[in-house]
Design a protein around this motif. Structure first.
Motif, PDB file in Angstrom:
ATOM      1  N   GLY A 136       0.835  -1.187   0.000  1.00 37.24           N
ATOM      2  CA  GLY A 136       0.000   0.000   0.000  1.00 37.24           C
ATOM      3  C   GLY A 136       0.869   1.236   0.000  1.00 37.24           C
ATOM      4  O   GLY A 136       2.098   1.163   0.031  1.00 37.24           O
ATOM      5  N   PRO A 137       0.249   2.412  -0.008  1.00 39.44           N
ATOM      6  CA  PRO A 137       1.025   3.661  -0.066  1.00 39.44           C
ATOM      7  C   PRO A 137       1.996   3.837   1.101  1.00 39.44           C
ATOM      8  O   PRO A 137       3.100   4.315   0.903  1.00 39.44           O
ATOM      9  CB  PRO A 137      -0.060   4.745  -0.063  1.00 39.44           C
ATOM     10  N   LEU A 138       1.596   3.438   2.318  1.00 36.49           N
ATOM     11  CA  LEU A 138       2.493   3.620   3.455  1.00 36.49           C
ATOM     12  C   LEU A 138       3.717   2.732   3.327  1.00 36.49           C
ATOM     13  O   LEU A 138       4.851   3.191   3.508  1.00 36.49           O
ATOM     14  CB  LEU A 138       1.753   3.312   4.763  1.00 36.49           C
ATOM     15  N   ASP A 139       3.512   1.481   3.017  1.00 32.48           N
ATOM     16  CA  ASP A 139       4.637   0.565   2.859  1.00 32.48           C
ATOM     17  C   ASP A 139       5.540   1.024   1.723  1.00 32.48           C
ATOM     18  O   ASP A 139       6.767   1.003   1.825  1.00 32.48           O
ATOM     19  CB  ASP A 139       4.121  -0.847   2.584  1.00 32.48           C
ATOM     20  N   THR A 140       4.929   1.469   0.621  1.00 34.74           N
ATOM     21  CA  THR A 140       5.711   1.939  -0.523  1.00 34.74           C
ATOM     22  C   THR A 140       6.543   3.151  -0.148  1.00 34.74           C
ATOM     23  O   THR A 140       7.731   3.238  -0.470  1.00 34.74           O
ATOM     24  CB  THR A 140       4.783   2.278  -1.699  1.00 34.74           C
ATOM     25  N   ALA A 141       5.923   4.110   0.537  1.00 29.09           N
ATOM     26  CA  ALA A 141       6.638   5.322   0.932  1.00 29.09           C
ATOM     27  C   ALA A 141       7.814   4.986   1.843  1.00 29.09           C
ATOM     28  O   ALA A 141       8.914   5.532   1.683  1.00 29.09           O
ATOM     29  CB  ALA A 141       5.686   6.286   1.629  1.00 29.09           C
ATOM     30  N   PHE A 142       7.582   4.093   2.791  1.00 34.02           N
ATOM     31  CA  PHE A 142       8.635   3.756   3.740  1.00 34.02           C
ATOM     32  C   PHE A 142       9.732   2.930   3.072  1.00 34.02           C
ATOM     33  O   PHE A 142      10.921   3.175   3.276  1.00 34.02           O
ATOM     34  CB  PHE A 142       8.030   2.975   4.909  1.00 34.02           C
ATOM     35  N   ARG A 143       9.327   1.969   2.251  1.00 34.69           N
ATOM     36  CA  ARG A 143      10.291   1.063   1.621  1.00 34.69           C
ATOM     37  C   ARG A 143      11.221   1.799   0.667  1.00 34.69           C
ATOM     38  O   ARG A 143      12.410   1.488   0.575  1.00 34.69           O
ATOM     39  CB  ARG A 143       9.536  -0.030   0.866  1.00 34.69           C
ATOM     40  N   TRP A 144      10.708   2.769  -0.052  1.00 31.85           N
ATOM     41  CA  TRP A 144      11.490   3.392  -1.122  1.00 31.85           C
ATOM     42  C   TRP A 144      11.951   4.805  -0.797  1.00 31.85           C
ATOM     43  O   TRP A 144      12.456   5.505  -1.676  1.00 31.85           O
ATOM     44  CB  TRP A 144      10.664   3.423  -2.403  1.00 31.85           C
ATOM     45  N   SER A 145      11.797   5.227   0.453  1.00 28.20           N
ATOM     46  CA  SER A 145      12.146   6.610   0.784  1.00 28.20           C
ATOM     47  C   SER A 145      13.645   6.877   0.675  1.00 28.20           C
ATOM     48  O   SER A 145      14.068   8.033   0.667  1.00 28.20           O
ATOM     49  CB  SER A 145      11.660   6.965   2.191  1.00 28.20           C
ATOM     50  N   PHE A 146      14.470   5.823   0.588  1.00 30.04           N
ATOM     51  CA  PHE A 146      15.909   6.040   0.434  1.00 30.04           C
ATOM     52  C   PHE A 146      16.241   6.584  -0.947  1.00 30.04           C
ATOM     53  O   PHE A 146      17.337   7.103  -1.168  1.00 30.04           O
ATOM     54  CB  PHE A 146      16.672   4.733   0.670  1.00 30.04           C
ATOM     55  N   ARG A 147      15.315   6.481  -1.896  1.00 27.97           N
ATOM     56  CA  ARG A 147      15.604   6.929  -3.262  1.00 27.97           C
ATOM     57  C   ARG A 147      15.694   8.450  -3.337  1.00 27.97           C
ATOM     58  O   ARG A 147      15.081   9.169  -2.554  1.00 27.97           O
ATOM     59  CB  ARG A 147      14.539   6.397  -4.221  1.00 27.97           C
ATOM     60  N   ASN A 148      16.436   8.916  -4.313  1.00 22.36           N
ATOM     61  CA  ASN A 148      16.737  10.342  -4.422  1.00 22.36           C
ATOM     62  C   ASN A 148      15.906  11.002  -5.514  1.00 22.36           C
ATOM     63  O   ASN A 148      15.426  10.347  -6.438  1.00 22.36           O
ATOM     64  CB  ASN A 148      18.224  10.532  -4.733  1.00 22.36           C
TER      65      ASN A 148
ATOM     66  N   THR B 109       1.409  12.855   4.815  1.00 20.62           N
ATOM     67  CA  THR B 109       1.176  12.045   6.003  1.00 20.62           C
ATOM     68  C   THR B 109      -0.308  12.003   6.350  1.00 20.62           C
ATOM     69  O   THR B 109      -0.844  10.951   6.710  1.00 20.62           O
ATOM     70  CB  THR B 109       1.986  12.580   7.194  1.00 20.62           C
ATOM     71  N   ALA B 110      -0.980  13.149   6.235  1.00 21.94           N
ATOM     72  CA  ALA B 110      -2.431  13.182   6.488  1.00 21.94           C
ATOM     73  C   ALA B 110      -3.167  12.293   5.486  1.00 21.94           C
ATOM     74  O   ALA B 110      -4.108  11.574   5.850  1.00 21.94           O
ATOM     75  CB  ALA B 110      -2.946  14.619   6.415  1.00 21.94           C
ATOM     76  N   ASP B 111      -2.747  12.323   4.232  1.00 23.45           N
ATOM     77  CA  ASP B 111      -3.339  11.439   3.225  1.00 23.45           C
ATOM     78  C   ASP B 111      -3.134   9.972   3.592  1.00 23.45           C
ATOM     79  O   ASP B 111      -4.029   9.135   3.442  1.00 23.45           O
ATOM     80  CB  ASP B 111      -2.714  11.699   1.849  1.00 23.45           C
ATOM     81  N   LEU B 112      -1.923   9.642   4.057  1.00 20.57           N
ATOM     82  CA  LEU B 112      -1.629   8.263   4.432  1.00 20.57           C
ATOM     83  C   LEU B 112      -2.512   7.803   5.592  1.00 20.57           C
ATOM     84  O   LEU B 112      -3.000   6.665   5.608  1.00 20.57           O
ATOM     85  CB  LEU B 112      -0.158   8.117   4.818  1.00 20.57           C
ATOM     86  N   ILE B 113      -2.732   8.673   6.576  1.00 20.68           N
ATOM     87  CA  ILE B 113      -3.582   8.318   7.710  1.00 20.68           C
ATOM     88  C   ILE B 113      -4.980   7.979   7.217  1.00 20.68           C
ATOM     89  O   ILE B 113      -5.577   6.962   7.609  1.00 20.68           O
ATOM     90  CB  ILE B 113      -3.630   9.470   8.731  1.00 20.68           C
ATOM     91  N   GLU B 114      -5.516   8.821   6.335  1.00 20.01           N
ATOM     92  CA  GLU B 114      -6.874   8.587   5.837  1.00 20.01           C
ATOM     93  C   GLU B 114      -6.928   7.365   4.939  1.00 20.01           C
ATOM     94  O   GLU B 114      -7.890   6.596   4.978  1.00 20.01           O
ATOM     95  CB  GLU B 114      -7.381   9.829   5.114  1.00 20.01           C
ATOM     96  N   CYS B 115      -5.896   7.167   4.123  1.00 22.04           N
ATOM     97  CA  CYS B 115      -5.868   6.015   3.223  1.00 22.04           C
ATOM     98  C   CYS B 115      -5.763   4.714   4.018  1.00 22.04           C
ATOM     99  O   CYS B 115      -6.471   3.748   3.735  1.00 22.04           O
ATOM    100  CB  CYS B 115      -4.692   6.143   2.252  1.00 22.04           C
ATOM    101  N   GLN B 116      -4.888   4.692   5.025  1.00 22.44           N
ATOM    102  CA  GLN B 116      -4.675   3.487   5.826  1.00 22.44           C
ATOM    103  C   GLN B 116      -5.756   3.318   6.896  1.00 22.44           C
ATOM    104  O   GLN B 116      -5.868   2.254   7.491  1.00 22.44           O
ATOM    105  CB  GLN B 116      -3.310   3.553   6.517  1.00 22.44           C
ATOM    106  N   LYS B 117      -6.527   4.417   7.142  1.00 21.26           N
ATOM    107  CA  LYS B 117      -7.479   4.432   8.256  1.00 21.26           C
ATOM    108  C   LYS B 117      -6.776   4.013   9.557  1.00 21.26           C
ATOM    109  O   LYS B 117      -7.275   3.186  10.335  1.00 21.26           O
ATOM    110  CB  LYS B 117      -8.681   3.536   7.965  1.00 21.26           C
ATOM    111  N   SER B 118      -5.605   4.616   9.756  1.00 16.67           N
ATOM    112  CA  SER B 118      -4.740   4.222  10.858  1.00 16.67           C
ATOM    113  C   SER B 118      -3.792   5.361  11.204  1.00 16.67           C
ATOM    114  O   SER B 118      -3.432   6.172  10.338  1.00 16.67           O
ATOM    115  CB  SER B 118      -3.931   2.984  10.452  1.00 16.67           C
ATOM    116  N   LEU B 119      -3.370   5.406  12.478  1.00 15.38           N
ATOM    117  CA  LEU B 119      -2.356   6.376  12.903  1.00 15.38           C
ATOM    118  C   LEU B 119      -0.944   5.828  12.760  1.00 15.38           C
ATOM    119  O   LEU B 119       0.017   6.434  13.232  1.00 15.38           O
ATOM    120  CB  LEU B 119      -2.605   6.796  14.353  1.00 15.38           C
TER     121      LEU B 119
END
Length: 589
Positions: A257-269, A309-319
């Motif tokens: 999902g978007p959260l996992d993707t954002a976290f997994r690939w955030s090392f990219r430039n 981050t606000a979008d991710l919270i709403e998308c994941q329905k999670s904090l």
């Protein structure tokens, strides 16, 4: 300027029989409706520096482009006919921020509808022979076919023994040069959607090429192979490519999902820090991330990352998005970003601290759902709000207690010069310090009648030290910590020798320090927690959070500075929630 329903495509004119390396690059552009029936290919490459440019002819005008783009255009140019491509550097007016925003928001669809993506990994290094480079690619073919010789293998590698470590020494050295550690294509944010979305892709390396699906097949077989001396000898060269390919596959199959993707690939430039978000929103259906979908290049980094981050919270329905790493005071840290926001500008490769050489970056990502501190409460969406002007987050929660003991933090035990690393011996000393501080605190306090039915202090300490869970070597949870796991934690502190529970200890310590509250709750909270901070349960939050009252604010505003998530023994399963007590409206900064 292009509209939202148009794109610009590039006709790359043929070299007309001239030597391809000498013939000047000539192109013509066309504006076409989008979607379009015109077949075009897309390019995926690393821009290079804006100082390293050369001129080409576009619509009869001299236009500067980066030399790396010029190299790929020469590589893909045909000798006898036009080749139609879409390439960001020339098909988007980079000087027009409004056009750029519109076109970037279309890029997911552009790469999804291309006939093929041409992935350029650059020229073959001068110290690498063409034959060794070809053998390296042929080995990937060999691996993709289940390590069987196949028809059509290049004559250059026909006599090579693919089961010989010595015979593959130079080819594997060649392969290493185009992997993650040496080739910037793998670390570029935009290459995610450029490789994932097209129906077909071809990887170009100098004059050589290999189909993307061959890499996908090779990666799938590579992870399932039993021990093999060749694979073991050259695991680093293979890992630097095939592990990344597997990550692309996971994303393409919508496993992330978007959260996992954002976290997994955030090392990219990305050349523009805003593209650390915009670079992968095309991977998800329209409406998934509504605040950032417009690709507004006029936003500050702090505002974009907070909106995201606000979008991710709403998308994941999670904090969960606010329970992740809270990195401070790093060279990459985004100025003025609210503390609750996921700072996409910081890469986990440049983590603020490592424990025994491990940054334990995935610990908070993978363990959040192991708990249920919020009990039966859920996020009150009627009171959830992100304020773009103040960059604040409005939600609800329950204040549990105030912190009276905090630390010392792990950074106080950094014991390797010129590093941010705490050695194994440093970890042992730190745990011993914490235990001594806790022991002294509880000896000096009257016996607490705990509201939350906490265990005795030693039990709370050892459970908290491992977060009451056991994780595997990849920091993914295996289950609740057992009495045997607690015994192993104690043994580690006694001997300093790694055992089956040390990943749980290191993962926790890399992010947290010991904290004790006024009523005697013991736990492990963020490294930035201080005496006077408060422990809160946020509605719908599976872990307790440490918040700090804002200086100079009236009590009626309930403005709090976000510090981070925590493990507090005795309140991790909803014990602190009084359902008959209404939640408090708070504003997080």
């Amino acid at each position: 300027m292009l509209s939202k329903t148009e794109i610009r495509i590039l006709d790359l004119l043929p070299s007309s029989g001239l030597n391809n390396s000498d013939a000047p690059i000539q192109c013509q552009t066309r504006v076409v409706p989008f979607p379009t029936d015109i077949e075009f290919e897309t390019l995926s490459y690393v821009w290079g520096t804006v100082q390293d440019v050369t001129n080409i002819s576009v619509d009869g005008n001299d236009v500067p482009i980066t030399t790396n783009l010029a190299a790929v255009l020469r590589r893909v140019r045909l000798s006898d006919k036009i080749r139609t491509v879409w390439v960001d550097q020339l098909c988007i007016n980079q000087q027009d921020e409004e056009e750029k925003a519109k076109q970037v928001s279309l890029m997911g669809r552009i790469y999804s509808t291309t006939s093929q993506c041409l992935i350029w990994l650059g020229e073959i290094g001068q110290d690498i022979s063409l034959s060794d480079a070809q053998i390296a690619l042929d080995f990937l073919h060999y691996l993709s076919e289940g390590r069987r010789k196949q028809e059509g293998t290049s004559e250059l590698s026909a006599s090579v023994d693919f089961d010989s470590v010595e015979a593959l020494r130079e080819p594997m050295r060649a392969l290493y040069t185009i992997g993650l550690k040496n080739n910037p294509w793998w670390a570029r944010m935009w290459t995610l959607q450029e490789a994932i979305l097209p129906p077909k892709a071809c990887v170009l390396w100098g004059e050589l090429s290999i189909q993307w699906e061959v890499l996908v097949s090779a990666a799938a077989r590579w992870v399932s192979l039993p021990y093999d001396p060749v694979m073991y000898a050259y695991n680093d060269a293979l890992y630097n490519i095939l592990s990344q390919v597997r990550g692309f596959v996971f994303a393409k199959e919508n496993r992330q999902g978007p959260l996992d993707t954002a976290f997994r690939w955030s090392f990219r430039n990305a050349s523009n820090p805003l593209d650390k978000v915009y670079g992968f929103i095309g991977l998800f259906p329209p409406g998934t991330l509504p605040r950032v979908r417009s690709c507004d290049y006029g936003l500050s980094r702090a505002t974009l990352y907070a909106m995201f981050t606000a979008d991710l919270i709403e998308c994941q329905k999670s904090l969960h998005p606010i329970a992740l790493r809270c990195l401070r005071n790093l060279p990459e840290s985004t100025p003025d970003i609210p503390r609750w926001a996921l700072d996409m500008g910081v890469s986990h490769i440049q983590f603020s601290m490592t424990v025994d050489g491990n940054d334990c970056a995935w610990y908070l990502m993978s363990t959040y759902d192991c708990y249920n501190a919020c009990g039966e409460t859920t996020i009150d969406w009627s009171r959830f709000r992100y304020d773009q002007i103040s960059n604040t987050l409005e939600l609800t929660g329950y204040m549990v207690d105030s912190i009276v003991v905090a630390g010392p933090g792990p950074r106080s035990r950094i014991d390797e010069p010129d590093t941010s690393n705490v050695s194994r011996a440093g970890v042992v000393r730190l745990i011993q310090d914490w235990y001594g501080i806790a022991e002294e605190f509880y000896k000096s306090q009257p016996r607490h009648e705990s509201t939350y039915d906490t265990n005795s202090f030693p039990d709370s300490f050892w459970k908290g030290l491992v977060g009451n869970i056991k994780v595997d070597p990849e920091l993914f949870p295996e289950g609740e910590a057992t009495s045997e796991d607690i015994a192993l934690a104690k043994k580690f502190v006694q001997t300093g020798i790694k055992n089956e529970i040390y990943e749980s200890i290191f993962g926790n310590i890399a992010h947290r320090q010991m904290i004790i509250t006024k009523t005697g709750l013991l736990g492990f909270g963020p490294n930035h927690a201080e005496v006077g901070d408060q422990v809160w349960i946020l509605s719908g939050g599976k872990m307790p959070f440490v918040l700090r009252p804002s200086e100079g604010q009236s009590l009626s505003t309930n403005e709090l500075l976000f510090i981070g998530s925590s493990y507090i023994d005795g309140i991790m399963e909803g014990e602190a929630i009084e359902l008959d007590k209404p939640a408090t409206d708070i504003v997080l900064r």
